[in-house]
Design an enzyme around this catalytic site. Sequence first.
Site, PDB file in Angstrom:
ATOM      1  N   ARG A 285       0.850  -1.189   0.000  1.00 15.24           N
ATOM      2  CA  ARG A 285       0.000   0.000   0.000  1.00 15.24           C
ATOM      3  C   ARG A 285       0.888   1.242   0.000  1.00 15.24           C
ATOM      4  NH1 ARG A 285      -1.424  -3.143   4.408  1.00 15.24           N
ATOM      5  NH2 ARG A 285      -3.283  -4.435   4.173  1.00 15.24           N
ATOM      6  N   ARG A 321       0.428  -1.461  -5.215  1.00 14.23           N
ATOM      7  CA  ARG A 321      -0.821  -0.802  -5.604  1.00 14.23           C
ATOM      8  C   ARG A 321      -0.590   0.699  -5.645  1.00 14.23           C
ATOM      9  NH1 ARG A 321      -5.539  -1.458  -1.428  1.00 14.23           N
ATOM     10  NH2 ARG A 321      -4.364   0.154  -0.339  1.00 14.23           N
ATOM     11  N   GLU A 410     -12.188  -5.293  -7.060  1.00 16.38           N
ATOM     12  CA  GLU A 410     -12.861  -4.948  -5.807  1.00 16.38           C
ATOM     13  C   GLU A 410     -14.326  -4.599  -6.027  1.00 16.38           C
ATOM     14  OE1 GLU A 410      -9.744  -2.321  -3.467  1.00 16.38           O
ATOM     15  OE2 GLU A 410      -9.595  -2.029  -5.635  1.00 16.38           O
ATOM     16  N   ASN A 433     -11.978  -7.395   0.914  1.00 20.42           N
ATOM     17  CA  ASN A 433     -12.656  -6.481   1.841  1.00 20.42           C
ATOM     18  C   ASN A 433     -13.666  -5.612   1.105  1.00 20.42           C
ATOM     19  OD1 ASN A 433     -10.809  -7.586   3.566  1.00 20.42           O
ATOM     20  ND2 ASN A 433      -9.672  -5.714   3.944  1.00 20.42           N
ATOM     21  N   ASP A 434     -13.191  -4.935   0.063  1.00 16.44           N
ATOM     22  CA  ASP A 434     -14.097  -4.055  -0.692  1.00 16.44           C
ATOM     23  C   ASP A 434     -15.062  -4.854  -1.557  1.00 16.44           C
ATOM     24  OD1 ASP A 434     -13.851  -1.303  -0.066  1.00 16.44           O
ATOM     25  OD2 ASP A 434     -11.882  -1.245  -1.001  1.00 16.44           O
ATOM     26  N   ARG A 444     -18.118  -1.758   5.264  1.00 19.94           N
ATOM     27  CA  ARG A 444     -17.293  -2.649   6.081  1.00 19.94           C
ATOM     28  C   ARG A 444     -16.814  -1.992   7.372  1.00 19.94           C
ATOM     29  NH1 ARG A 444     -11.524  -2.477   4.658  1.00 19.94           N
ATOM     30  NH2 ARG A 444     -11.087  -0.880   3.102  1.00 19.94           N
ATOM     31  N   CYS A 481      -5.666 -10.582  -2.089  1.00 25.20           N
ATOM     32  CA  CYS A 481      -4.892  -9.748  -1.163  1.00 25.20           C
ATOM     33  C   CYS A 481      -5.754  -9.125  -0.070  1.00 25.20           C
ATOM     34  CB  CYS A 481      -4.123  -8.659  -1.909  1.00 25.20           C
ATOM     35  SG  CYS A 481      -5.170  -7.441  -2.721  1.00 25.20           S
TER      36      CYS A 481
END
Length: 559
Positions: A285, A321, A410, A433-434, A444, A481
């Site tokens: 990140r 990313r 995502e 997650n997304d 979330r 990921c």
Amino acid sequence: MEINGTGIGQGVAVGPVVRMAEQLPPPVDRPSHLDPELEGERARASLSVVAAELANRGAKAGGAAKDVLEAQAMMAEDPSLVDEVTKLLATGKTAERAVYESFAAYRDLLLGMGGYMAERATDLDDISQRVIANLLKLPAPGVPNPGHAFVLVARDLAPADTATLDLDQVLGLVTIDGGPTSHTAILAREKSIVAIVGATDAATLADGDTVVVDAANDVVISAPTPEQVADAEARIAERAALEAAPVTPGALADGTPVPLLANLGSADGAAEAVKLGAEGVGLFRTEFLFLDADTAPSVREQQEHYTRLLSAFPGRKVVVRVLDAGADKPLSFLNDAHEENPALGLRGIRALRHSEIILREQLTALAMADATTDADLWVMAPMIATVEETEYFTKLADELGIKVAGVMVETPSAALIADRVLRVAAFASIGTNDLTQYTMAADRLLGTVANLQSPWHPAVLKLIADVGAAGAELGKPVGICGEAAADPLLAVVLVGLGATSLSMSPSALADVRASLARYTPDDAKALARAAMAAEGAADAKQAAQAVATEITTARAAAS
């Protein structure tokens, strides 16, 4: 009694409960007997003390905790907050009350913005409490020290407390609030703390109660039987042996390789990730370079950071990313315009296209770092939703010297047209997650819809399967990921759905490595089919677990 929540990791702990004290009550709203200037000096001094304390804690903790606590320290001395405190002092309020009201107002503002900023609202509560405690000459809120090992039960834990827990004393952590992507969960996972978050009924636990904290099964057992304690202790010993075992590459039982990679937020965590067995980086990140800055970092500054990262992984894959920011992580030099629903607004690749120079400079810096190191650099764009966005990013990356350009999946749209997206992109990395958030229409960061935020839901698994199938057909790698990869059983299911690599917090690598080694490719597909056929998330997990038990039992009988 069993208390359900969300387990972090696969650990188990046994011990007596120690409850964390509730927050200080709001200061009484009464006129100050001091001059506003003197009250201002008191307030500024306490804000500075707390900021320095948080920064020092972060420096000692390192890793993700360092980033979180440094951000908190900056929030403690945010000029807009200090200005608001000063305005309230001018009306005759005490420093304590002015701090309380200013932070509360800012907190409500962040909550209204949603997304990333709403997550930081909880941090403001902790800062406010610490400043008020300092002003009142009271002990700062924090973890109790009973003089013996214990299981900590709290409403929630501030990052400053989670980051500095004494792991020789704190056997496990149970929070009444919070979810799997809260700061508490993220830092607990990084520090390998046995934890269960969002356990609402933990509010009934009292000091001295003996509990089993079973993160693997998402449950806290109050007043456990001798048999349950013995089982927990046996599992603790088994995990200790597992952690002491030699590190090997990730693979299924037949030797099929499944590279296990690390999610990192800065180059500082590279050495520890390698030590824990990371075979590379599946998600780096880059936000830490940009957040809380007034201007974008220069190409040279970025190149230095990327070079340090790549140098730590010679010959290994490192997936970076590009900046994932926008309306929910407002940056004055990118896009700080207010949006009613920032999670669906100008974020990720959309924000970067809006300010293309930032993307160009980042890609240039990455290409320069790649040219001077031996790592295998892959670069991906966040929040891709269309083929056109994929073409835009990959063409620009190629123009600026990036050899391998891919995308994050995502959004449901990217998953549904993964065959077309992967004809353009070199690889896909699924951010579970997304993807879960957007598939289930459940923020979330909101505990009120936590029951809808599980990547085990068959709807989410179906989208992952679509991406896996597209990757297999086109010969393109598909990584995972998101935090789902850190769940040992779900990791096997993800491989069965077509994932070719898994990336996670380094502390989860050992558990996932051991889990993969128990199953063949056909086993993984069988677990995936069972989960996909279920009605909901809990059913999917139970179905996969049932198949896993059948496989283990059959093998044991055969041997």
